[in-house]
Enzyme design. Structure first.
Site, PDB file in Angstrom:
ATOM      1  N   PRO A   1      -5.483   7.123   9.140  1.00 39.75           N
ATOM      2  CA  PRO A   1      -6.579   6.098   9.207  1.00 39.75           C
ATOM      3  C   PRO A   1      -6.734   5.275   7.888  1.00 39.75           C
ATOM      4  O   PRO A   1      -6.496   5.795   6.745  1.00 39.75           O
ATOM      5  CB  PRO A   1      -7.805   7.183   9.471  1.00 39.75           C
ATOM      6  CG  PRO A   1      -7.185   8.404   9.883  1.00 39.75           C
ATOM      7  CD  PRO A   1      -5.718   8.549   9.303  1.00 39.75           C
ATOM      8  N   PHE A   2      -7.129   4.253   7.949  1.00 43.65           N
ATOM      9  CA  PHE A   2      -7.463   3.032   7.335  1.00 43.65           C
ATOM     10  C   PHE A   2      -6.344   2.755   6.547  1.00 43.65           C
ATOM     11  O   PHE A   2      -6.375   2.249   5.141  1.00 43.65           O
ATOM     12  CB  PHE A   2      -8.767   3.845   6.552  1.00 43.65           C
ATOM     13  CG  PHE A   2      -9.846   4.081   7.444  1.00 43.65           C
ATOM     14  CD1 PHE A   2     -10.575   3.054   8.144  1.00 43.65           C
ATOM     15  CD2 PHE A   2     -10.314   5.386   7.397  1.00 43.65           C
ATOM     16  CE1 PHE A   2     -11.521   3.589   8.804  1.00 43.65           C
ATOM     17  CE2 PHE A   2     -11.294   5.804   8.258  1.00 43.65           C
ATOM     18  CZ  PHE A   2     -12.079   4.878   8.969  1.00 43.65           C
ATOM     19  N   ARG A   3      -5.230   2.886   6.915  1.00 39.83           N
ATOM     20  CA  ARG A   3      -3.982   2.701   6.317  1.00 39.83           C
ATOM     21  C   ARG A   3      -3.505   3.207   4.892  1.00 39.83           C
ATOM     22  O   ARG A   3      -2.936   2.804   4.187  1.00 39.83           O
ATOM     23  CB  ARG A   3      -3.725   0.837   6.102  1.00 39.83           C
ATOM     24  CG  ARG A   3      -3.952   0.040   7.295  1.00 39.83           C
ATOM     25  CD  ARG A   3      -3.766  -1.311   7.144  1.00 39.83           C
ATOM     26  NE  ARG A   3      -2.138  -1.487   6.696  1.00 39.83           N
ATOM     27  CZ  ARG A   3      -1.203  -1.612   7.726  1.00 39.83           C
ATOM     28  NH1 ARG A   3      -1.788  -1.265   9.132  1.00 39.83           N
ATOM     29  NH2 ARG A   3       0.009  -1.611   7.378  1.00 39.83           N
ATOM     30  N   LEU A   4      -4.438   4.525   4.794  1.00 39.34           N
ATOM     31  CA  LEU A   4      -4.081   5.351   3.847  1.00 39.34           C
ATOM     32  C   LEU A   4      -3.002   6.243   4.085  1.00 39.34           C
ATOM     33  O   LEU A   4      -3.324   7.668   4.233  1.00 39.34           O
ATOM     34  CB  LEU A   4      -5.465   5.925   3.332  1.00 39.34           C
ATOM     35  CG  LEU A   4      -6.285   5.058   2.993  1.00 39.34           C
ATOM     36  CD1 LEU A   4      -7.705   5.725   2.624  1.00 39.34           C
ATOM     37  CD2 LEU A   4      -6.011   4.359   1.763  1.00 39.34           C
ATOM     38  N   HIS A   5      -1.784   5.730   4.372  1.00 40.22           N
ATOM     39  CA  HIS A   5      -0.701   6.551   4.873  1.00 40.22           C
ATOM     40  C   HIS A   5      -0.412   7.621   3.946  1.00 40.22           C
ATOM     41  O   HIS A   5      -0.533   7.374   2.777  1.00 40.22           O
ATOM     42  CB  HIS A   5       0.387   5.487   5.301  1.00 40.22           C
ATOM     43  CG  HIS A   5      -0.115   4.395   6.090  1.00 40.22           C
ATOM     44  ND1 HIS A   5      -0.877   4.736   7.349  1.00 40.22           N
ATOM     45  CD2 HIS A   5       0.159   3.201   6.171  1.00 40.22           C
ATOM     46  CE1 HIS A   5      -0.978   3.168   7.995  1.00 40.22           C
ATOM     47  NE2 HIS A   5      -0.467   2.445   7.070  1.00 40.22           N
TER      48      HIS A   5
END
Length: 200
Positions: free
Chosen positions: A175-179
């Protein structure tokens, strides 16, 4: 857990686990990968191919050696590939030198292909200019007649290439591009892997 790339020192079991899951969930071609090569001008070239072999030696795909990718790999035997399974929110990037498979490997895989695909390997001058669809269909019909009495052998110009990984990166959507990312690297195929966690 084989799919947890932060918990292992060897990336190959993770690749196999992710491929197995993709085979169970992806509707079309879970073994499809984007293959990047370099042409004679140093320009990158990319296309989708099917990986049709995987073991500890590397990733194998098959093609006409006269195709653009075949010619490029013969001139500069190195490549990069990407698997992206959108529904699984996962990606694998692979880079490394490339070698041709043995004739025995190519023969064995060629024999598993549908008959018309084997005929097509004879009829197609892959990547060369084609005057019309009718010309291709005529070439297929000619080859079908030629091999009507038996099984078409593998053409000399059709074989496999193996990417020998020296870099393998895993990417897991969060989520939230916190890959979640990690890369495994080795200087040569004989060396041990070194794992590094990466910022997203």
């Amino acid at each position: 857990m084989p799919g947890d790339f932060h918990a292992v020192d060897d990336p190959f079991p993770v690749i196999e686990a992710w491929l197995e899951e993709a085979r169970a969930t992806e509707i079309n071609d879970p073994n499809a990968m984007a293959l990047a090569t370099v042409d004679e001008h140093g320009m990158p070239d990319v296309r989708i191919v099917l990986m049709n072999g995987f073991d500890r030696r590397g990733l194998v795909f098959y093609t006409n050696v006269g195709s653009a990718k075949g010619a490029q790999l013969d001139q500069q035997p190195k490549a990069a590939a990407v698997f992206h399974w959108k529904s699984l929110r996962r990606q694998i990037r692979v880079r490394g030198p490339v070698e041709r498979v043995t004739d025995a490997e190519a023969d064995a895989y060629y024999a598993t292909r549908p008959r018309l695909s084997r005929i097509g390997a004879w009829a197609s001058r892959q990547s060369q200019p084609l005057a019309s669809r009718a010309a291709l269909e005529e070439a297929v019909a000619t080859r079908e007649a030629e091999f009507a009495g038996g099984e078409p052998p593998r053409p000399d110009w059709w074989t496999g290439f193996r990417i020998i990984p020296i870099s393998i990166e895993f990417w897991l959507d969060q989520p939230f591009r916190l890959h979640d990312r990690a890369v495994f690297r080795r200087e040569t195929p004989a060396d041990a892997w070194v794992r590094t966690r990466l910022y997203p």
